[in-house]
Write a protein that holds these residues in place. Structure first.
Motif, short mmCIF file in Angstrom:
data_model
loop_
_atom_site.label_atom_id
_atom_site.label_comp_id
_atom_site.label_asym_id
_atom_site.label_seq_id
_atom_site.Cartn_x
_atom_site.Cartn_y
_atom_site.Cartn_z
N ASN B 83 0.71 -1.06 0.01
CA ASN B 83 0.14 0.15 -0.11
C ASN B 83 0.88 1.27 -0.11
N CYS B 94 -2.58 1.74 -5.69
CA CYS B 94 -2.77 1.03 -4.15
C CYS B 94 -4.48 0.96 -3.92
N TYR B 98 -4.08 -3.04 -3.16
CA TYR B 98 -3.96 -3.52 -1.83
C TYR B 98 -5.01 -4.08 -1.28
#
Lengths: 153, 506
Positions: B83, B94, B98
């Motif tokens: 992240n 991200c 993530y």
């Protein structure tokens, strides 16, 4: 009347205003427009003037901005770490003229590992020496890149 | 030379053992620095640039370009697993990448990022190959006034899109212009801003400023202590990295969106891959049948921005190679590299240097294939680089910076300037001044002044020469670009007033 807060924008704006003024004053001493066209003072006069105006806008805007919109507070401890690193870098450059690249780079690496990363000497010393030798062999010997030589060695 | 014969010539250049070696070195280095957060392609290319002077220019350019687009592939790895964006352009990845990793789908996220990057990156190279030659022919009609106006527009677009504050971006650009005018004026031999220092008579080398601001400044900015973030484990085995058929179906439009948007944004000087990835993510969410899944692990939210930031590379090379206008800090350094090697990027570049241009294009096809291989089966190996401690990386960056600058001029004075510009770069980061406009002002400053003075010499000092159709159009476009934030602000004030009036008279 509200007292202006001293912020990064205010200080940097004032510094840039000073730089712009210096540029304009210097450019005033050079030919602005000659027989063949614009002289060396032409371009700096213009960008220097714009720099003064824009930096003053930044100063005024940051001085009278509401407290809520002011820049985030400075963490002096972090700034101190960055400055310590920078000063060690400057010292490394200053020492190069005396002790050469390899020794001064080894000292810089040792300092960063010992005082910035807080690593034990059994790690910091071999790493600093190994790094300096690696740089010397890779760049000076293998790639034949010119590295600073010291007066002492 | 037509496109097909040009491409054939390019593959002949790019498949020599030396060029292939440079391509492999570039994409591997690019992937490594893409994976490492805090070290970007600008800093890496700037640091390595002085070391490329002993190399053959085509090979050196292939390597530096490999770093440029390789970093974009590598940037997604840390975005998905940590992240933490490895590159600015991977910030958007991200969001969904993530989330996918947290749900146990790190493998398909990494795989899709690599596949989308490959598809869109290849599209970007095809488009570069098709668009650049005709654009170069069109710009052959350009002379000094047109060049001056073009450079003004390039700078205007950069400062507009460089950061949060237009004012600070403009000021950074002006400082770049000032640094570019330090030294001896080539028209009159007048010394400007040399502070009595003999070493400054020849001006300040671009490479010193670039390495100082990007590499040293980056070390100073990142040296503040931080807890290392926890990394999601990478699934082992290629099978676990491959997305499912359903994933591919969902990403059909994302591939197209990322490719087209990325390339078009790349062509615009100043827009950059971060903006390209944000826009393609926004479009993807807007047209999706499942917009509610975005932000929670939608695989299209990985494919679109990753594709876009890779297609942008091909687009960004169009204005760089055909007009000599860089659109970002990295392409500004590539422009400086070409100039330092003795080339003149611009309308005649493709015609005069076919081996370099077509060799670069062909190497990008090869590089994209290599990157797909590196970023699918070997992603787990590269992911381990995140674990390399900062106390190993920072002395290495500082050491390479010192070697790079000293090898350029063998001057300790230059090393002092390096330290000074490192401090400037750190100060700019701390005070939220964007660094890209400074570099672009520095790169474009001298040629812009030369074009302006040549134009005014042609017209005996009359600014009317800038009213010719092409320069006038470009200057009006630049003025409009600079006015956009003002118009936005006025509109925001108008909306506030209307809201207030509605509140008072419901």
């Amino acid at each position: 009347m509200r007292r202006p807060a001293l912020s990064g924008d205010l200080v940097s704006g004032a510094a840039l205003a000073a730089l712009g003024t210096y540029v304009v004053v210097q450019a005033h001493g050079w030919t602005y427009m000659g027989e063949d066209g614009p002289g060396p003072g032409f371009f700096p006069t213009w960008y220097g003037s714009v720099m003064v105006v824009l930096s003053l806008v930044l100063v005024v805007r940051s001085a009278f901005a509401p407290a809520a919109t002011q820049a985030k507070p400075v963490r002096w401890r972090e700034v101190g770490r960055a400055f310590t690193c920078w000063i060690s870098f400057v010292a490394c450059i200053a020492l190069m003229g005396w002790i050469g690249f390899a020794a001064s780079f080894a000292l810089l690496t040792w300092f960063l590992m010992t005082f910035m990363a807080r690593k034990p000497q059994r790690l910091a010393i071999p790493f600093a020496l190994g790094g300096a030798v690696l740089f010397q062999v890779l760049f000076s010997t293998l790639l034949e890149v010119n590295l600073p030589n010291g007066v002492l060695f | 030379m037509d496109i097909l014969s040009g491409l054939a010539h390019g593959f002949h250049v790019a498949t020599t053992p030396a060029a292939l070696g440079m391509c492999v070195l570039g994409v591997v280095l690019g992937t490594i620095i893409g994976v490492l957060p805090g070290l970007g392609p600008s800093a890496t290319i700037a640091m390595l640039l002085p070391l490329t002077f002993k190399l053959e220019p085509a090979g050196a350019m292939i390597m530096l370009a490999g770093i440029y687009y390789g970093a974009k592939y590598g940037g997604s790895t840390t975005s998905i697993l940590l992240n933490v964006p490895g590159e600015n352009s991977s910030v958007v990845t991200c969001i969904d990448g993530y989330q996918m990793a947290r749900k146990g789908r790190a493998g398909p996220a990494l795989g899709m990022a690599a596949i989308a990057s490959f598809i869109a990156g290849t599209f970007g190279v095809v488009a570069l190959m098709l668009v650049a030659p005709p654009l170069a022919k069109l710009s052959l009609a350009f002379s000094s006034p047109e060049y001056f106006a073009l450079m003004v527009m390039g700078l205007a677009m950069v400062v507009l899109l460089a950061g949060d504050s237009l004012l600070k971006a403009l000021l950074a650009m002006l400082v770049g212009l000032w640094i570019s005018s330090i030294g001896t004026d080539l028209f009159t031999a007048t010394t400007r801003f040399a502070f009595g220092q003999v070493e400054l008579l020849g001006g300040i080398e671009f490479i010193i400023v670039a390495i100082g601001v990007f590499a040293v400044g980056e070390v100073l900015g990142n040296i503040e202590p931080e807890e290392p973030p926890a990394m999601v484990p990478v699934p082992k085995g290629l099978r676990n990295l491959l997305p499912t058929l359903e994933d591919f179906k969902r990403c059909r439009f994302a591939f197209l969106n990322g490719s087209v948007v990325g390339f078009l944004i790349g062509v615009l000087p100043g827009a950059g891959s971060t903006i390209a990835s944000f826009i393609s993510y926004g479009i993807e969410k807007a047209v999706s049948r499942h917009p509610e899944e975005f932000g929670k692990g939608a695989i299209e939210g990985v494919a679109a921005p990753e594709g876009s930031n890779n297609a942008e590379t091909g687009g960004a090379l169009v204005p760089l190679l055909t007009l000599g206008i860089p659109g970002s800090s990295t392409t500004a350094i590539l422009l400086a590299a070409l100039i330092l090697w003795g080339f003149k990027p611009g309308p005649l570049f493709i015609q005069d240097q076919p081996a370099l241009f077509w060799g670069l294009v062909a190497s990008m096809y090869i590089g994209n294939v290599l990157l797909l291989i590196l970023n699918l089966p070997l992603v787990a190996v590269f992911a381990q680089l995140v674990r390399v401690p900062s106390y190993v990386i920072y002395p290495l960056i500082l050491g390479v910076s010192l070697v790079g600058v000293y090898s350029e001029g063998s001057s300790v004075f230059d090393l002092g300037l390096l330290a000074l510009f490192g401090l400037l770069g750190y100060g700019m980061r701390k005070l939220d001044y964007p660094t890209a406009p400074l570099v672009l002002g520095l790169v474009l400053g001298a040629p812009m002044e030369r074009a302006l003075r040549q134009s005014l010499m042609m017209s005996q000092g009359s600014l009317s020469i800038l009213l010719r159709p092409i320069p006038a159009t470009l200057l009006v476009a630049a003025a409009l670009l600079l006015a956009i934030p003002l118009i936005r602000r006025l509109n925001a004030v108008r909306v506030q007033v209307l809201d207030r009036e509605q509140g008072e008279n419901p």
